[in-house]
Design a protein around this motif. Structure first.
Motif, PDB file in Angstrom:
ATOM      1  N   THR A  93     -29.001 -19.119 -47.308  1.00  0.00           N
ATOM      2  CA  THR A  93     -29.682 -18.700 -48.259  1.00  0.00           C
ATOM      3  C   THR A  93     -29.067 -18.263 -49.673  1.00  0.00           C
ATOM      4  OG1 THR A  93     -31.121 -17.737 -46.714  1.00  0.00           O
ATOM      5  CG2 THR A  93     -31.392 -16.620 -48.595  1.00  0.00           C
ATOM      6  N   ASP A  94     -29.366 -18.701 -50.689  1.00  0.00           N
ATOM      7  CA  ASP A  94     -28.626 -18.428 -51.690  1.00  0.00           C
ATOM      8  C   ASP A  94     -29.457 -17.817 -52.961  1.00  0.00           C
ATOM      9  OD1 ASP A  94     -27.128 -18.306 -54.165  1.00  0.00           O
ATOM     10  OD2 ASP A  94     -26.630 -20.451 -54.346  1.00  0.00           O
ATOM     11  N   PHE A  95     -29.508 -16.426 -53.064  1.00  0.00           N
ATOM     12  CA  PHE A  95     -30.154 -15.366 -53.902  1.00  0.00           C
ATOM     13  C   PHE A  95     -30.134 -15.835 -55.235  1.00  0.00           C
ATOM     14  CE2 PHE A  95     -30.430 -13.280 -49.832  1.00  0.00           C
ATOM     15  CZ  PHE A  95     -31.717 -13.115 -49.563  1.00  0.00           C
ATOM     16  N   ARG A  96     -28.878 -16.719 -55.648  1.00  0.00           N
ATOM     17  CA  ARG A  96     -28.897 -17.043 -57.168  1.00  0.00           C
ATOM     18  C   ARG A  96     -29.844 -18.153 -57.565  1.00  0.00           C
ATOM     19  NH1 ARG A  96     -22.650 -18.628 -56.626  1.00  0.00           N
ATOM     20  NH2 ARG A  96     -23.620 -19.592 -54.796  1.00  0.00           N
ATOM     21  N   ARG A  97     -30.574 -19.020 -56.655  1.00  0.00           N
ATOM     22  CA  ARG A  97     -31.493 -19.727 -56.823  1.00  0.00           C
ATOM     23  C   ARG A  97     -32.833 -19.146 -56.902  1.00  0.00           C
ATOM     24  NH1 ARG A  97     -31.564 -23.063 -52.459  1.00  0.00           N
ATOM     25  NH2 ARG A  97     -32.895 -24.452 -53.391  1.00  0.00           N
ATOM     26  N   GLY A  98     -34.087 -19.862 -57.392  1.00  0.00           N
ATOM     27  CA  GLY A  98     -35.219 -19.607 -57.378  1.00  0.00           C
ATOM     28  C   GLY A  98     -35.951 -18.547 -58.335  1.00  0.00           C
ATOM     29  N   GLN A  99     -37.005 -17.986 -58.202  1.00  0.00           N
ATOM     30  CA  GLN A  99     -37.536 -16.925 -58.976  1.00  0.00           C
ATOM     31  C   GLN A  99     -37.028 -15.531 -58.418  1.00  0.00           C
ATOM     32  OE1 GLN A  99     -41.687 -17.168 -59.518  1.00  0.00           O
ATOM     33  NE2 GLN A  99     -41.946 -15.193 -60.042  1.00  0.00           N
ATOM     34  N   ARG A 100     -36.360 -14.825 -58.901  1.00  0.00           N
ATOM     35  CA  ARG A 100     -35.911 -13.646 -58.736  1.00  0.00           C
ATOM     36  C   ARG A 100     -36.903 -12.409 -58.832  1.00  0.00           C
ATOM     37  NH1 ARG A 100     -33.803  -8.674 -60.524  1.00  0.00           N
ATOM     38  NH2 ARG A 100     -31.933  -7.911 -59.215  1.00  0.00           N
ATOM     39  N   ARG A 120     -31.794  -9.233 -53.769  1.00  0.00           N
ATOM     40  CA  ARG A 120     -31.845  -9.997 -52.762  1.00  0.00           C
ATOM     41  C   ARG A 120     -33.132 -10.409 -52.433  1.00  0.00           C
ATOM     42  NH1 ARG A 120     -26.771  -7.388 -51.994  1.00  0.00           N
ATOM     43  NH2 ARG A 120     -25.074  -8.501 -51.722  1.00  0.00           N
ATOM     44  N   ASP A 121     -34.009 -10.757 -53.226  1.00  0.00           N
ATOM     45  CA  ASP A 121     -35.432 -11.021 -52.973  1.00  0.00           C
ATOM     46  C   ASP A 121     -35.911 -11.922 -54.084  1.00  0.00           C
ATOM     47  OD1 ASP A 121     -38.250 -10.914 -52.466  1.00  0.00           O
ATOM     48  OD2 ASP A 121     -38.291  -8.838 -52.874  1.00  0.00           O
ATOM     49  N   HIS A 122     -36.228 -13.136 -53.597  1.00  0.00           N
ATOM     50  CA  HIS A 122     -36.532 -14.295 -54.570  1.00  0.00           C
ATOM     51  C   HIS A 122     -37.631 -15.105 -53.774  1.00  0.00           C
ATOM     52  CE1 HIS A 122     -33.224 -17.392 -52.849  1.00  0.00           C
ATOM     53  NE2 HIS A 122     -34.065 -16.829 -52.098  1.00  0.00           N
ATOM     54  N   LEU A 123     -38.239 -16.049 -54.862  1.00  0.00           N
ATOM     55  CA  LEU A 123     -39.137 -17.064 -54.324  1.00  0.00           C
ATOM     56  C   LEU A 123     -38.280 -18.395 -54.358  1.00  0.00           C
ATOM     57  CD1 LEU A 123     -42.537 -16.276 -55.988  1.00  0.00           C
ATOM     58  CD2 LEU A 123     -42.058 -15.956 -53.509  1.00  0.00           C
ATOM     59  N   VAL A 124     -38.505 -19.194 -53.290  1.00  0.00           N
ATOM     60  CA  VAL A 124     -37.616 -20.488 -53.420  1.00  0.00           C
ATOM     61  C   VAL A 124     -38.541 -21.524 -52.753  1.00  0.00           C
ATOM     62  CG1 VAL A 124     -36.584 -19.960 -51.183  1.00  0.00           C
ATOM     63  CG2 VAL A 124     -35.328 -21.295 -52.888  1.00  0.00           C
ATOM     64  N   SER A 125     -38.045 -22.796 -53.272  1.00  0.00           N
ATOM     65  CA  SER A 125     -38.725 -23.998 -52.861  1.00  0.00           C
ATOM     66  C   SER A 125     -37.980 -24.761 -51.755  1.00  0.00           C
ATOM     67  CB  SER A 125     -38.801 -24.918 -54.073  1.00  0.00           C
ATOM     68  OG  SER A 125     -39.729 -24.547 -54.919  1.00  0.00           O
ATOM     69  N   THR A 170     -43.112 -23.092 -51.249  1.00  0.00           N
ATOM     70  CA  THR A 170     -42.620 -21.864 -51.719  1.00  0.00           C
ATOM     71  C   THR A 170     -42.645 -20.758 -51.013  1.00  0.00           C
ATOM     72  OG1 THR A 170     -43.295 -22.998 -53.911  1.00  0.00           O
ATOM     73  CG2 THR A 170     -43.070 -20.490 -54.045  1.00  0.00           C
ATOM     74  N   LEU A 171     -41.423 -20.354 -50.608  1.00  0.00           N
ATOM     75  CA  LEU A 171     -41.569 -19.189 -49.631  1.00  0.00           C
ATOM     76  C   LEU A 171     -40.620 -18.151 -50.234  1.00  0.00           C
ATOM     77  CD1 LEU A 171     -40.810 -21.177 -46.317  1.00  0.00           C
ATOM     78  CD2 LEU A 171     -42.777 -20.278 -46.893  1.00  0.00           C
ATOM     79  N   ARG A 172     -40.930 -17.061 -49.772  1.00  0.00           N
ATOM     80  CA  ARG A 172     -40.263 -15.836 -50.186  1.00  0.00           C
ATOM     81  C   ARG A 172     -39.116 -15.729 -49.121  1.00  0.00           C
ATOM     82  NH1 ARG A 172     -42.449  -9.658 -50.279  1.00  0.00           N
ATOM     83  NH2 ARG A 172     -40.624  -8.365 -51.515  1.00  0.00           N
ATOM     84  N   GLU A 173     -37.797 -15.282 -49.541  1.00  0.00           N
ATOM     85  CA  GLU A 173     -36.757 -15.071 -48.735  1.00  0.00           C
ATOM     86  C   GLU A 173     -36.120 -13.689 -49.350  1.00  0.00           C
ATOM     87  OE1 GLU A 173     -34.862 -19.264 -47.952  1.00  0.00           O
ATOM     88  OE2 GLU A 173     -34.114 -18.085 -49.726  1.00  0.00           O
ATOM     89  N   VAL A 174     -36.009 -12.681 -48.393  1.00  0.00           N
ATOM     90  CA  VAL A 174     -35.559 -11.355 -48.666  1.00  0.00           C
ATOM     91  C   VAL A 174     -34.850 -10.816 -47.883  1.00  0.00           C
ATOM     92  CG1 VAL A 174     -37.580 -10.470 -47.510  1.00  0.00           C
ATOM     93  CG2 VAL A 174     -36.353  -8.797 -49.107  1.00  0.00           C
ATOM     94  N   LYS A 175     -33.420 -10.030 -48.267  1.00  0.00           N
ATOM     95  CA  LYS A 175     -32.416  -9.763 -47.229  1.00  0.00           C
ATOM     96  C   LYS A 175     -32.625  -8.282 -47.316  1.00  0.00           C
ATOM     97  CE  LYS A 175     -27.482  -9.749 -46.126  1.00  0.00           C
ATOM     98  NZ  LYS A 175     -26.261 -10.313 -46.332  1.00  0.00           N
ATOM     99  N   VAL A 176     -32.835  -7.646 -46.130  1.00  0.00           N
ATOM    100  CA  VAL A 176     -33.052  -6.353 -45.631  1.00  0.00           C
ATOM    101  C   VAL A 176     -32.456  -5.773 -44.427  1.00  0.00           C
ATOM    102  CG1 VAL A 176     -35.463  -6.805 -44.976  1.00  0.00           C
ATOM    103  CG2 VAL A 176     -34.802  -4.538 -45.914  1.00  0.00           C
ATOM    104  N   LYS A 177     -31.911  -4.634 -44.357  1.00  0.00           N
ATOM    105  CA  LYS A 177     -31.374  -4.242 -43.227  1.00  0.00           C
ATOM    106  C   LYS A 177     -30.312  -5.231 -42.551  1.00  0.00           C
ATOM    107  CE  LYS A 177     -34.682  -0.621 -42.006  1.00  0.00           C
ATOM    108  NZ  LYS A 177     -35.615   0.135 -41.362  1.00  0.00           N
ATOM    109  N   GLY A 178     -29.616  -6.026 -43.262  1.00  0.00           N
ATOM    110  CA  GLY A 178     -28.647  -7.143 -42.388  1.00  0.00           C
ATOM    111  C   GLY A 178     -29.255  -8.359 -42.073  1.00  0.00           C
ATOM    112  N   ARG A 179     -30.503  -8.543 -42.461  1.00  0.00           N
ATOM    113  CA  ARG A 179     -31.298  -9.590 -41.966  1.00  0.00           C
ATOM    114  C   ARG A 179     -32.044 -10.308 -43.114  1.00  0.00           C
ATOM    115  NH1 ARG A 179     -34.537  -6.379 -38.481  1.00  0.00           N
ATOM    116  NH2 ARG A 179     -33.288  -7.150 -36.591  1.00  0.00           N
ATOM    117  N   VAL A 180     -32.029 -11.689 -43.233  1.00  0.00           N
ATOM    118  CA  VAL A 180     -32.561 -12.615 -44.206  1.00  0.00           C
ATOM    119  C   VAL A 180     -33.997 -12.728 -43.490  1.00  0.00           C
ATOM    120  CG1 VAL A 180     -32.984 -14.410 -45.417  1.00  0.00           C
ATOM    121  CG2 VAL A 180     -30.716 -13.287 -45.287  1.00  0.00           C
ATOM    122  N   LEU A 181     -35.265 -12.359 -44.217  1.00  0.00           N
ATOM    123  CA  LEU A 181     -36.444 -12.664 -43.564  1.00  0.00           C
ATOM    124  C   LEU A 181     -37.267 -13.816 -44.444  1.00  0.00           C
ATOM    125  CD1 LEU A 181     -37.973  -8.967 -42.951  1.00  0.00           C
ATOM    126  CD2 LEU A 181     -36.702 -10.392 -41.509  1.00  0.00           C
TER     127      LEU A 181
END
Length: 316
Positions: A154-161, A165-170, A194-205
């Motif tokens: 998971t690279d939070f520099r990519r996709g739509q911010r 640590r929360d973005h939409l990515v393809s 197109t999915l949402r990736e979010v890092k919270v409480k030490g885990r990526v959802l």
């Protein structure tokens, strides 16, 4: 015990399965709106293993793991279940050998996808975070919340911010068709998700839910642990950890009868929750079993005050 065993063999498997699925669906669909997450049905998915007596028929249908030497292991089955988050009811399960083609947790889950309906939310751990599963659920209007699989970076520099640590990515479609999928099914899958990736409480959802806050997603994923407790109740409290029957057909009947008993206990808990103004998940499954066991002789020819007292005791 001979008469009991012969009578048990006459139980129709399809009938017990129908009763179990029907009771689970009735309990889940009738759940109080306040018990649901954002008034949406959330369905938990997970797998577990079961052991059984070492007989030729059990070994033929549920062979022991290949890592064990012949004659020193026990037949083993793999079980994947779909459980209602709001009420704890078992909606359906698939059982198969612990190894072999089509018997992975994903393979068993594919048999259960008919349980999910439009607007449902599937909640599961990282094992189920698969492109193919998400694509099929999205096409059916079903949302997902999974933990990110360890093999995917998971690279939070990519996709739509969307936030920190929360973005939409393809996610691009994998190049190779999996062996269980036909060429037509492979061609019908979208070229990307197109999915949402979010890092919270030490885990990526990973989720298809875009209009939900990070903390709400984390809170929902935290409730995934209920499926572990539900399997513990089924296997430990109801004594299904090691099945007892000596033939594969009776193993399946034993499994489904236990699940039916589990759903009926969950119905008692739901009734007690309604009477007490609580949520079913706030009540103890083991306590309910103990109270019901003690009250069974009293409740023959039940009167309303006895039933009300039973529900109050369950809700204590």
């Amino acid at each position: 015990t001979g008469g009991y065993c012969r009578a048990r063999q006459r139980l129709p498997l399809a009938g017990v399965q129908s009763l179990t699925r029907g009771s689970g669906d009735r309990l889940s669909s009738g759940a109080h709106p306040g018990w649901r997450w954002r008034n949406r049905p959330v369905k938990l998915v997970d797998g577990t293993g079961l052991s059984m007596p070492d007989t030729p028929d059990n070994q033929a249908h549920f062979p022991q793991p290949c890592t064990q030497a012949v004659g020193v292991g026990f037949p083993a089955a793999q079980l994947v279940g779909v459980i209602c988050l709001a009420t704890g009811a078992v909606l359906d399960v698939a059982i198969g050998p612990s190894q072999g083609k089509g018997n992975s947790e994903h393979g068993l889950l594919r048999r259960l996808l008919g349980v999910f309906k439009r607007d449902d939310v599937m909640l599961a751990d990282a094992l189920y975070c698969s492109y193919w599963l998400i694509a099929s659920l999205q096409a059916a209007g079903i949302d997902v919340v999974f933990q990110q699989h360890g093999s995917r970076k998971t690279d939070f520099r990519r996709g739509q911010r969307l936030g920190v640590r929360d973005h939409l990515v393809s996610w691009p479609k994998p190049k190779h068709c999996p062996p269980w999928m036909t060429a037509e099914q492979f061609a019908a899958c979208p070229s990307e998700l197109t999915l949402r990736e979010v890092k919270v409480k030490g885990r990526v959802l990973v989720s298809t839910l875009e209009n939900v806050g990070k903390q709400d997603l984390a809170s929902l994923y935290g409730q995934r642990w209920h499926v572990e407790l539900d399997f513990r109740n089924i296997k430990t409290t109801l004594g299904m950890d090691v099945l007892r029957c000596r033939s594969a057909r009776m193993i399946e009947i034993e499994l489904w009868v236990n699940l039916l008993a589990y759903n009926l206990i969950r119905m008692l808990m739901a009734q007690a929750a309604v009477e007490s103004g609580l949520e079913p998940r706030a009540l103890s499954f083991k306590h309910t079993v103990q109270v019901w066991t003690q009250w069974t002789p009293i409740l023959r020819g039940t009167k309303d005050w006895q039933r009300d007292t039973l529900f109050r005791l369950i809700a204590q």
